[in-house]
Design an enzyme around this catalytic site. Structure first.
Site, PDB file in Angstrom:
ATOM      1  N   GLY A 127      31.562  75.160  53.194  1.00  0.00           N
ATOM      2  CA  GLY A 127      30.795  73.693  52.862  1.00  0.00           C
ATOM      3  C   GLY A 127      30.888  73.513  51.424  1.00  0.00           C
ATOM      4  O   GLY A 127      31.050  74.443  50.626  1.00  0.00           O
TER       5      GLY A 127
ATOM      6  N   GLY B 295      28.943  73.616  48.682  1.00  0.00           N
ATOM      7  CA  GLY B 295      27.952  74.488  48.200  1.00  0.00           C
ATOM      8  C   GLY B 295      27.258  73.906  46.934  1.00  0.00           C
ATOM      9  O   GLY B 295      26.400  74.248  46.596  1.00  0.00           O
ATOM     10  N   ARG B 296      28.293  73.276  46.146  1.00  0.00           N
ATOM     11  CA  ARG B 296      28.038  72.956  44.694  1.00  0.00           C
ATOM     12  C   ARG B 296      28.550  71.681  44.343  1.00  0.00           C
ATOM     13  O   ARG B 296      28.757  71.499  43.185  1.00  0.00           O
ATOM     14  CB  ARG B 296      27.994  73.921  43.698  1.00  0.00           C
ATOM     15  CG  ARG B 296      29.532  74.510  43.766  1.00  0.00           C
ATOM     16  CD  ARG B 296      29.719  74.961  42.383  1.00  0.00           C
ATOM     17  NE  ARG B 296      31.114  76.045  42.400  1.00  0.00           N
ATOM     18  CZ  ARG B 296      31.369  76.449  41.631  1.00  0.00           C
ATOM     19  NH1 ARG B 296      30.802  76.327  40.426  1.00  0.00           N
ATOM     20  NH2 ARG B 296      32.386  77.292  41.579  1.00  0.00           N
TER      21      ARG B 296
ATOM     22  N   LYS C  15      31.020  68.047  40.873  1.00  0.00           N
ATOM     23  CA  LYS C  15      31.453  69.329  41.102  1.00  0.00           C
ATOM     24  C   LYS C  15      29.976  70.057  40.102  1.00  0.00           C
ATOM     25  O   LYS C  15      30.192  69.659  38.951  1.00  0.00           O
ATOM     26  CB  LYS C  15      32.500  70.052  40.946  1.00  0.00           C
ATOM     27  CG  LYS C  15      32.648  71.610  41.357  1.00  0.00           C
ATOM     28  CD  LYS C  15      34.154  71.858  41.185  1.00  0.00           C
ATOM     29  CE  LYS C  15      34.128  73.442  41.482  1.00  0.00           C
ATOM     30  NZ  LYS C  15      35.676  73.609  41.823  1.00  0.00           N
TER      31      LYS C  15
ATOM     32  N   ASP D  85      23.381  78.831  43.566  1.00  0.00           N
ATOM     33  CA  ASP D  85      22.402  77.885  42.826  1.00  0.00           C
ATOM     34  C   ASP D  85      22.997  76.297  42.865  1.00  0.00           C
ATOM     35  O   ASP D  85      22.461  75.312  42.367  1.00  0.00           O
ATOM     36  CB  ASP D  85      22.394  78.237  41.323  1.00  0.00           C
ATOM     37  CG  ASP D  85      23.486  78.195  40.784  1.00  0.00           C
ATOM     38  OD1 ASP D  85      24.494  78.125  41.151  1.00  0.00           O
ATOM     39  OD2 ASP D  85      23.164  78.855  39.495  1.00  0.00           O
ATOM     40  N   GLY D  86      24.192  76.203  43.530  1.00  0.00           N
ATOM     41  CA  GLY D  86      24.718  74.751  43.457  1.00  0.00           C
ATOM     42  C   GLY D  86      25.152  74.340  42.262  1.00  0.00           C
ATOM     43  O   GLY D  86      25.491  72.958  42.107  1.00  0.00           O
TER      44      GLY D  86
ATOM     45  N   ASP E 255      40.211  77.572  52.575  1.00  0.00           N
ATOM     46  CA  ASP E 255      39.083  76.576  52.129  1.00  0.00           C
ATOM     47  C   ASP E 255      39.358  76.089  50.527  1.00  0.00           C
ATOM     48  O   ASP E 255      39.077  74.851  50.353  1.00  0.00           O
ATOM     49  CB  ASP E 255      37.819  77.136  52.090  1.00  0.00           C
ATOM     50  CG  ASP E 255      37.647  78.186  51.036  1.00  0.00           C
ATOM     51  OD1 ASP E 255      38.166  79.443  51.426  1.00  0.00           O
ATOM     52  OD2 ASP E 255      36.585  78.236  50.266  1.00  0.00           O
ATOM     53  N   ASN E 256      40.489  76.669  49.964  1.00  0.00           N
ATOM     54  CA  ASN E 256      40.723  76.107  48.781  1.00  0.00           C
ATOM     55  C   ASN E 256      42.189  75.555  49.000  1.00  0.00           C
ATOM     56  O   ASN E 256      42.880  75.062  47.922  1.00  0.00           O
ATOM     57  CB  ASN E 256      41.037  76.982  47.774  1.00  0.00           C
ATOM     58  CG  ASN E 256      39.553  77.563  47.242  1.00  0.00           C
ATOM     59  OD1 ASN E 256      38.693  77.054  47.433  1.00  0.00           O
ATOM     60  ND2 ASN E 256      39.540  78.698  46.586  1.00  0.00           N
TER      61      ASN E 256
ATOM     62  N   ASP F  99      41.039  73.306  43.838  1.00  0.00           N
ATOM     63  CA  ASP F  99      39.895  74.289  43.453  1.00  0.00           C
ATOM     64  C   ASP F  99      40.308  75.242  42.595  1.00  0.00           C
ATOM     65  O   ASP F  99      40.964  76.242  42.881  1.00  0.00           O
ATOM     66  CB  ASP F  99      39.399  74.930  45.112  1.00  0.00           C
ATOM     67  CG  ASP F  99      38.125  74.262  45.385  1.00  0.00           C
ATOM     68  OD1 ASP F  99      37.744  73.349  44.709  1.00  0.00           O
ATOM     69  OD2 ASP F  99      37.524  74.852  46.208  1.00  0.00           O
TER      70      ASP F  99
HETATM   71  P1  AMP Z   1      34.784  78.493  45.415  1.00  0.00           P
HETATM   72  O1  AMP Z   1      34.975  80.174  45.154  1.00  0.00           O
HETATM   73  O2  AMP Z   1      34.564  77.730  44.294  1.00  0.00           O
HETATM   74  O3  AMP Z   1      36.031  77.930  46.114  1.00  0.00           O
HETATM   75  O4  AMP Z   1      33.931  78.414  46.446  1.00  0.00           O
HETATM   76  C1  AMP Z   1      33.655  79.102  47.607  1.00  0.00           C
HETATM   77  C2  AMP Z   1      32.475  78.393  48.418  1.00  0.00           C
HETATM   78  O5  AMP Z   1      31.353  79.083  47.818  1.00  0.00           O
HETATM   79  C3  AMP Z   1      32.480  76.901  48.401  1.00  0.00           C
HETATM   80  O6  AMP Z   1      31.808  76.863  49.918  1.00  0.00           O
HETATM   81  C4  AMP Z   1      31.611  76.641  47.379  1.00  0.00           C
HETATM   82  O7  AMP Z   1      30.871  75.603  47.670  1.00  0.00           O
HETATM   83  C5  AMP Z   1      30.383  77.732  47.321  1.00  0.00           C
HETATM   84  N1  AMP Z   1      30.067  78.224  46.008  1.00  0.00           N
HETATM   85  C6  AMP Z   1      30.525  78.507  44.895  1.00  0.00           C
HETATM   86  N2  AMP Z   1      29.875  78.494  43.900  1.00  0.00           N
HETATM   87  C7  AMP Z   1      28.858  78.143  44.244  1.00  0.00           C
HETATM   88  C8  AMP Z   1      27.277  77.919  43.593  1.00  0.00           C
HETATM   89  N3  AMP Z   1      27.150  78.152  42.552  1.00  0.00           N
HETATM   90  N4  AMP Z   1      26.221  77.444  44.521  1.00  0.00           N
HETATM   91  C9  AMP Z   1      26.719  77.206  45.947  1.00  0.00           C
HETATM   92  N5  AMP Z   1      27.796  77.294  46.231  1.00  0.00           N
HETATM   93  C10 AMP Z   1      28.516  77.784  45.530  1.00  0.00           C
HETATM   94 MG    MG Z   2      36.654  76.472  46.875  1.00  0.00          MG
END
Ligand code: AMP
Ligand code: MG
Length: 486
Positions: free
Chosen positions: A90, A92-93, A113, A125-126, A252-253, A262
């Site tokens: 989902g 997350g940030r 983002k 940490d979002g 998810d990407n 992404d």
């Molecule tokens: P990503 O690797 O950016 O495609 O992220 C994979 C998952 O991790 C997604 O659900 C993102 O929202 C979550 N995510 C990545 N970085 C963070 C972060 N710093 N804080 C919260 N969620 C994160």
């Molecule tokens: Mg992603």
């Protein structure tokens, strides 16, 4: 042209309700400063470029203010990461702020983002750091300028808010634009949680909003899967033809629209290397450059699985078989154009594969090879490029065949040059160029990132005074370690 306050929102995804997303407000960053803006992306929202100068611009895109008609929400999805199913992902940030309707009637998602924690942040940490926000900004706008389908980027804001990665870094936000933020993983989430009514609702939303032509088909969901597969095959053909390595092709990407989506530790190839792994954390090379083709197919199988409640397995399987032939035809077509051929000949594929093998063996720079091959006449171009190859015999044999093939087409040298320069970029986003611009931006100097963005938004044009961006990379620049942590 509109001002920021004149944007019209129509939040279709938000209206699907709490099963699909959760209301969350952005958490602002301290002392926001605008790093870089894309005027081309502003135009998608009909925004007057002068609006970027208004204090409101940086306030909106650093979470300090929000339109009363926006409805910021975090979307829920899941997905396969490095081959394993992760049931709970989902936003997350990042937050879907809302959907802006432009004068052409298009809906554009505004996704912020780095906007802070959400129910899907897990241990995170979002936040997003300046480095990764600049990297996504540069890549999305550059890919678009190259003619490669991609999500877009409106701007990056930096701040004094510290964000801790391997070291303390500057917190930043990126405003991403896309016509949809629905990923393959959205479908997987509702499939694996056995919420088939919601899955159908999601499908109907996506078809209605983005695949209206499939609704005309007697079996709309079947037509939809085929369309996603075709778009994905085309996208991967572009990546392979232009040397783009995504780095984290988790489901998810993967955008349901077939656009590049992404951005993490991506890279454009410097030296041609089919086995290149751009993600420092990808120990097994699952997402190596050459694996992007079978992985895209694998990801489509994951999407197909999620559609099994509504489309017969046999039909999904048959559709899956179309992927490789579609991909290969698209890729060959792009490579043919890169080599300057206006017509197809039976031996073209062998000619393309031979030169790639020679480039691989001699670690030849992928982008400059095609740009220099565009020089006229072909005989002179290959004579110069010969210097880069170790296997001179092999190269000479290829060059002779290439020149003969070029001569058979009988096009005017100047016309061939113009045609080739229109598809072979002079400027490509190399990791070391991004790195230099990032280092300056971290010290508060945004001029380099703005200049790099400007150069990369016209990648096919000769730009006087910008030669340094077109050079082959220095040796250190080829070995930067980029990982997922961003
Ligand atoms: P990503 O690797 O950016 O495609 O992220 C994979 C998952 O991790 C997604 O659900 C993102 O929202 C979550 N995510 C990545 N970085 C963070 C972060 N710093 N804080 C919260 N969620 C994160
Ligand atoms: Mg992603």
């Amino acid at each position: 042209m509109k001002s920021l306050t004149q944007l019209t929102f129509d939040n279709r995804f938000a209206r699907l309700g709490d099963t699909f997303s959760t209301e969350v407000s952005p958490q602002p960053l301290n002392d926001p400063r605008l790093v870089v803006v894309s005027e081309a992306a502003m135009a998608l929202l009909d925004l007057d470029p002068a609006e970027a100068e208004q204090p409101l611009f940086a306030e909106l895109f650093s979470g300090h203010k929000i339109w009363s008609t926006a409805e910021p929400r975090a979307m829920v999805y899941s997905g396969h990461q490095f081959g394993s199913y992760n049931p709970q992902l989902g936003d997350g940030r990042g937050l879907l702020l809302g959907e802006v309707v432009n004068e052409a009637g298009e809906h554009w998602d505004l996704h912020l983002k780095g906007a802070g924690k959400t129910p899907y942040s897990r241990m995170g940490d979002g936040r997003a750091v300046l480095r990764s926000s600049i990297r996504e900004f540069l890549a999305s706008e550059h890919l678009h300028a190259l003619g490669i389908p991609s999500s877009r980027a409106l701007c990056v804001t930096s701040s004094s808010t510290p964000v801790y990665r391997e070291r303390p870094e500057r917190g930043a936000m990126l405003l991403r634009l896309a016509q949809s933020h629905v990923r393959f993983g959205h479908f997987e989430f509702f499939y694996y949680t056995r919420q088939h009514d919601a899955l159908r609702e999601l499908l109907d939303h996506v078809l209605g909003a983005h695949f209206a032509e499939c609704l005309e088909h007697p079996e709309p969901y079947r037509a939809f899967f085929r369309e996603v597969l075709e778009r994905t095959a085309t996208l991967i053909a572009y990546w392979q033809a232009y040397g783009f390595c995504h780095g984290v092709m988790n489901t998810d990407n993967m955008s349901i629209l077939g656009i590049t989506f992404d951005f993490g530790p991506y890279a454009f190839l410097d030296d041609f290397d089919a086995r290149f792994i751009c993600n420092h954390s990808d120990d097994t090379g699952r997402y190596s450059f050459e694996n992007q083709v079978p992985i895209a197919h694998w990801n489509l199988a994951a999407l197909a699985q999620a559609l099994t409640p509504f489309v017969e397995v046999k039909v999904l399987r048959e559709t899956m078989e179309l992927f490789l032939p579609l991909y290969e035809a698209e890729w060959l077509d792009l490579m043919r154009r890169r080599l300057g051929f206006a017509q197809a000949e039976a031996d073209d594929e062998a000619l393309v594969r031979r030169v790639l093998q020679l480039m691989q063996a001699s670690a030849v720079d992928y982008t400059t090879f095609f740009r220099e091959l565009s020089e006229s006449p072909a005989e002179q171009a290959v004579r110069r490029l010969r210097e880069d190859f170790v296997d001179l015999q092999g190269f000479d044999a290829w060059a002779a065949d290439y020149c003969a093939r070029t001569a058979r087409e009988g096009s005017e040298p100047a016309e061939r040059q113009a045609r080739m320069q229109a598809v072979n970029p002079k400027y490509i986003l190399r990791n070391y160029l991004a790195q230099q611009a990032i280092e300056a931006a971290e010290k508060g100097d945004y001029a380099p990132v703005r200049e790099l963005h400007a150069v990369l938004s016209r990648p096919f044009e000769e730009q006087p005074g910008m030669q340094r961006y077109a050079e082959r990379p220095p040796e250190w620049g080829k070995h930067l370690k980029i990982s997922c942590s961003s």
